[in-house]
Enzyme design. Sequence first.
Site, PDB file in Angstrom:
ATOM      1  N   ILE A  21       1.174  -1.556  -0.076  1.00  0.00           N
ATOM      2  CA  ILE A  21      -0.216  -0.156  -0.022  1.00  0.00           C
ATOM      3  C   ILE A  21       0.595   1.198  -0.252  1.00  0.00           C
ATOM      4  O   ILE A  21       1.122   2.038  -0.986  1.00  0.00           O
ATOM      5  CB  ILE A  21      -1.045  -0.297   0.903  1.00  0.00           C
ATOM      6  CG1 ILE A  21      -2.452  -1.244   1.091  1.00  0.00           C
ATOM      7  CG2 ILE A  21      -1.712   1.492   1.626  1.00  0.00           C
ATOM      8  CD1 ILE A  21      -2.651  -1.938   1.952  1.00  0.00           C
ATOM      9  N   ASP A  40      10.920   3.725   4.424  1.00  0.00           N
ATOM     10  CA  ASP A  40      10.988   2.402   5.400  1.00  0.00           C
ATOM     11  C   ASP A  40      12.436   2.133   5.303  1.00  0.00           C
ATOM     12  O   ASP A  40      13.427   2.427   5.720  1.00  0.00           O
ATOM     13  CB  ASP A  40      10.479   0.849   3.677  1.00  0.00           C
ATOM     14  CG  ASP A  40      10.392   0.513   4.105  1.00  0.00           C
ATOM     15  OD1 ASP A  40      10.570  -1.136   4.607  1.00  0.00           O
ATOM     16  OD2 ASP A  40       8.854   0.010   3.352  1.00  0.00           O
ATOM     17  N   VAL A  69      11.208   3.148  11.770  1.00  0.00           N
ATOM     18  CA  VAL A  69       9.016   4.254  12.391  1.00  0.00           C
ATOM     19  C   VAL A  69       8.992   3.518  13.512  1.00  0.00           C
ATOM     20  O   VAL A  69       8.521   4.819  14.495  1.00  0.00           O
ATOM     21  CB  VAL A  69       8.198   3.545  11.587  1.00  0.00           C
ATOM     22  CG1 VAL A  69       8.181   3.961   9.642  1.00  0.00           C
ATOM     23  CG2 VAL A  69       7.764   2.307  11.640  1.00  0.00           C
ATOM     24  N   TYR A 173      -1.962  -7.394  16.839  1.00  0.00           N
ATOM     25  CA  TYR A 173      -2.833  -6.882  15.496  1.00  0.00           C
ATOM     26  C   TYR A 173      -3.716  -5.922  15.299  1.00  0.00           C
ATOM     27  O   TYR A 173      -3.629  -5.343  15.547  1.00  0.00           O
ATOM     28  CB  TYR A 173      -2.472  -7.452  14.750  1.00  0.00           C
ATOM     29  CG  TYR A 173      -2.958  -7.054  12.832  1.00  0.00           C
ATOM     30  CD1 TYR A 173      -1.593  -5.974  12.402  1.00  0.00           C
ATOM     31  CD2 TYR A 173      -3.741  -6.968  11.790  1.00  0.00           C
ATOM     32  CE1 TYR A 173      -1.362  -5.267  10.887  1.00  0.00           C
ATOM     33  CE2 TYR A 173      -3.556  -6.295  10.798  1.00  0.00           C
ATOM     34  CZ  TYR A 173      -2.827  -5.576  10.374  1.00  0.00           C
ATOM     35  OH  TYR A 173      -3.185  -5.011   9.268  1.00  0.00           O
ATOM     36  N   ALA A 174      -4.746  -6.544  16.339  1.00  0.00           N
ATOM     37  CA  ALA A 174      -5.974  -6.028  16.280  1.00  0.00           C
ATOM     38  C   ALA A 174      -5.598  -5.189  17.871  1.00  0.00           C
ATOM     39  O   ALA A 174      -6.135  -4.146  17.447  1.00  0.00           O
ATOM     40  CB  ALA A 174      -7.104  -7.106  16.784  1.00  0.00           C
ATOM     41  N   ALA A 175      -5.153  -5.340  18.331  1.00  0.00           N
ATOM     42  CA  ALA A 175      -4.930  -4.182  19.502  1.00  0.00           C
ATOM     43  C   ALA A 175      -3.974  -2.733  18.932  1.00  0.00           C
ATOM     44  O   ALA A 175      -4.556  -2.059  19.320  1.00  0.00           O
ATOM     45  CB  ALA A 175      -4.219  -4.537  20.794  1.00  0.00           C
ATOM     46  N   LYS A 177      -4.332  -1.623  15.882  1.00  0.00           N
ATOM     47  CA  LYS A 177      -4.524  -1.192  15.096  1.00  0.00           C
ATOM     48  C   LYS A 177      -6.084  -0.327  15.849  1.00  0.00           C
ATOM     49  O   LYS A 177      -6.618   0.593  15.083  1.00  0.00           O
ATOM     50  CB  LYS A 177      -5.426  -2.330  13.736  1.00  0.00           C
ATOM     51  CG  LYS A 177      -4.016  -2.734  12.971  1.00  0.00           C
ATOM     52  CD  LYS A 177      -3.616  -1.342  11.850  1.00  0.00           C
ATOM     53  CE  LYS A 177      -1.960  -2.352  11.029  1.00  0.00           C
ATOM     54  NZ  LYS A 177      -1.356  -1.096  10.751  1.00  0.00           N
ATOM     55  N   THR A 208      -0.880  -7.616  -0.949  1.00  0.00           N
ATOM     56  CA  THR A 208       0.093  -6.831  -0.708  1.00  0.00           C
ATOM     57  C   THR A 208       0.579  -7.835  -0.251  1.00  0.00           C
ATOM     58  O   THR A 208       0.295  -9.520   0.264  1.00  0.00           O
ATOM     59  CB  THR A 208      -0.140  -6.362   0.089  1.00  0.00           C
ATOM     60  OG1 THR A 208       0.273  -6.285   0.776  1.00  0.00           O
ATOM     61  CG2 THR A 208      -0.975  -5.394  -0.292  1.00  0.00           C
TER      62      THR A 208
HETATM   63  P1  NAP Z   1       3.242  -4.773   2.913  1.00  0.00           P
HETATM   64  O1  NAP Z   1       3.499  -4.919   1.799  1.00  0.00           O
HETATM   65  O2  NAP Z   1       4.426  -5.621   3.758  1.00  0.00           O
HETATM   66  O3  NAP Z   1       4.184  -3.321   3.221  1.00  0.00           O
HETATM   67  C1  NAP Z   1       4.883  -2.480   4.609  1.00  0.00           C
HETATM   68  C2  NAP Z   1       6.086  -2.568   4.950  1.00  0.00           C
HETATM   69  O4  NAP Z   1       6.407  -1.814   5.945  1.00  0.00           O
HETATM   70  C3  NAP Z   1       6.917  -3.081   4.116  1.00  0.00           C
HETATM   71  O5  NAP Z   1       7.278  -2.783   3.149  1.00  0.00           O
HETATM   72  C4  NAP Z   1       7.835  -3.323   5.660  1.00  0.00           C
HETATM   73  O6  NAP Z   1       9.265  -3.222   5.486  1.00  0.00           O
HETATM   74  C5  NAP Z   1       7.868  -1.959   6.132  1.00  0.00           C
HETATM   75  N1  NAP Z   1       8.209  -2.289   7.194  1.00  0.00           N
HETATM   76  C6  NAP Z   1       7.808  -3.244   8.517  1.00  0.00           C
HETATM   77  N2  NAP Z   1       8.199  -2.383  10.185  1.00  0.00           N
HETATM   78  C7  NAP Z   1       8.874  -0.873   9.319  1.00  0.00           C
HETATM   79  C8  NAP Z   1       9.773  -0.647  10.254  1.00  0.00           C
HETATM   80  N3  NAP Z   1       9.250  -1.093  11.939  1.00  0.00           N
HETATM   81  N4  NAP Z   1      10.203   1.134   9.898  1.00  0.00           N
HETATM   82  C9  NAP Z   1       9.655   0.860   8.467  1.00  0.00           C
HETATM   83  N5  NAP Z   1       8.821   0.787   7.919  1.00  0.00           N
HETATM   84  C10 NAP Z   1       8.915  -1.086   8.267  1.00  0.00           C
HETATM   85  O7  NAP Z   1       2.083  -4.351   3.418  1.00  0.00           O
HETATM   86  P2  NAP Z   1       0.733  -3.847   3.284  1.00  0.00           P
HETATM   87  O8  NAP Z   1      -0.489  -4.902   2.654  1.00  0.00           O
HETATM   88  O9  NAP Z   1       1.476  -2.757   2.124  1.00  0.00           O
HETATM   89  O10 NAP Z   1       1.161  -2.737   4.404  1.00  0.00           O
HETATM   90  C11 NAP Z   1       0.669  -1.601   5.264  1.00  0.00           C
HETATM   91  C12 NAP Z   1      -0.181  -0.763   5.716  1.00  0.00           C
HETATM   92  O11 NAP Z   1      -1.250  -1.302   6.014  1.00  0.00           O
HETATM   93  C13 NAP Z   1       0.351  -1.882   7.345  1.00  0.00           C
HETATM   94  O12 NAP Z   1      -0.152  -0.968   8.233  1.00  0.00           O
HETATM   95  C14 NAP Z   1      -1.116  -2.774   8.073  1.00  0.00           C
HETATM   96  O13 NAP Z   1      -1.181  -3.477   9.321  1.00  0.00           O
HETATM   97  C15 NAP Z   1      -1.702  -2.774   6.768  1.00  0.00           C
HETATM   98  N6  NAP Z   1      -3.304  -3.071   6.607  1.00  0.00           N
HETATM   99  C16 NAP Z   1      -2.713  -4.071   5.485  1.00  0.00           C
HETATM  100  C17 NAP Z   1      -4.542  -4.785   5.237  1.00  0.00           C
HETATM  101  C18 NAP Z   1      -3.493  -6.324   3.897  1.00  0.00           C
HETATM  102  O14 NAP Z   1      -4.584  -7.026   3.759  1.00  0.00           O
HETATM  103  N7  NAP Z   1      -2.427  -6.459   3.222  1.00  0.00           N
HETATM  104  C19 NAP Z   1      -5.300  -4.881   5.138  1.00  0.00           C
HETATM  105  C20 NAP Z   1      -5.369  -3.713   6.293  1.00  0.00           C
HETATM  106  C21 NAP Z   1      -4.055  -2.760   7.441  1.00  0.00           C
HETATM  107  P3  NAP Z   1       9.435  -5.092   5.650  1.00  0.00           P
HETATM  108  O15 NAP Z   1       9.490  -5.637   4.366  1.00  0.00           O
HETATM  109  O16 NAP Z   1      10.894  -5.248   5.899  1.00  0.00           O
HETATM  110  O17 NAP Z   1       8.993  -5.221   6.777  1.00  0.00           O
END
Ligand code: NAP
Length: 267
Positions: A21, A40, A69, A173-175, A177, A208
């Site tokens: 995202i 990142d 972060v 994760y729920a907590a 979010k 993703t």
């Molecule tokens: P993603 O493809 O895994 O992207 C998340 C990015 O955050 C990755 O590049 C990851 O790097 C980076 N990251 C992790 N820990 C970090 C840190 N400490 N400092 C900086 N960057 C960090 O996942 P996504 O689905 O795009 O998720 C984006 C957001 O949407 C997240 O907050 C997730 O919880 C939320 N979300 C996703 C979904 C879903 O279904 N995909 C649903 C609801 C909410 P690494 O690869 O190195 O860990």
Amino acid sequence: MTSWLQLANKTAVVTGAASGIGSAVAKALVSERCHVVIADRDVSRLEEVAKSCSGMAAGSVVTAVECDVASESQVQSLFQNLPATSSPATVLINCAGITRDGWIGRMSVDQWQQVQDVNLLGTFLCCREFLAQPELQMPSKTSLDPPTEPLGGSIVNISSVVATQGNLGQVNYAASKGGVWSMTKALAREVAQRKIRVNCVLPGFVDTEMTQAVPDSVKEHVQKKIVFQQQFGQPDDIANLILFLASCHRSGYITGEAIECSGMISL
Ligand code: NAP
């Protein structure tokens, strides 16, 4: 021609921008001719995102910054060292996030804490340091000064439908979010007078890297039985909503809100 969102020449910071995202949001902002600071943990993946943005929109500057972060000093450094072309930032999109799933009986404190550190503490630190930029403070007033408007800005946090519905194997994760959702509402009140809006989006199941680990059988079940639209979201579906919330021209009277984007999911 002026675009509908009118985001051109604004500076946006996007965390978690190396993937999913965050990467989709960064590219969408660049196509709107924003200056985008992408942050990142993995700088080589960030460089690839920056490269894929090059030539997308004339005049848009993309800067890749390695930043964990969950590290207070790294987040402070991110906002204190914004490139001159990109300072101040008036848009912040907090996309960095992780999962460390498991049933509660087998969930370690480390599994719990890592998720709170990235998803909740990380979002807090980025909001705090974004808001600490001198240009985003209320203009100081003396009786002789003509009245000036604060610069304003928009923060978009990423919560999840898991915050509202819960999900098996994801108490950590729920907590985290749920915390992001509540923090969004509290912060929106604190900064409204500064003309800074704070909203969050609640994605459902998005295609993703985060969801790639889910077994195919579970994915099929989710798609057929749990999502009413019977398809997963794509990163661009979430990015489109985020850009709308980032635009003060299009969502200027929306703050403290949580907007679901899930194809109507029932977990
Ligand atoms: P993603 O493809 O895994 O992207 C998340 C990015 O955050 C990755 O590049 C990851 O790097 C980076 N990251 C992790 N820990 C970090 C840190 N400490 N400092 C900086 N960057 C960090 O996942 P996504 O689905 O795009 O998720 C984006 C957001 O949407 C997240 O907050 C997730 O919880 C939320 N979300 C996703 C979904 C879903 O279904 N995909 C649903 C609801 C909410 P690494 O690869 O190195 O860990």
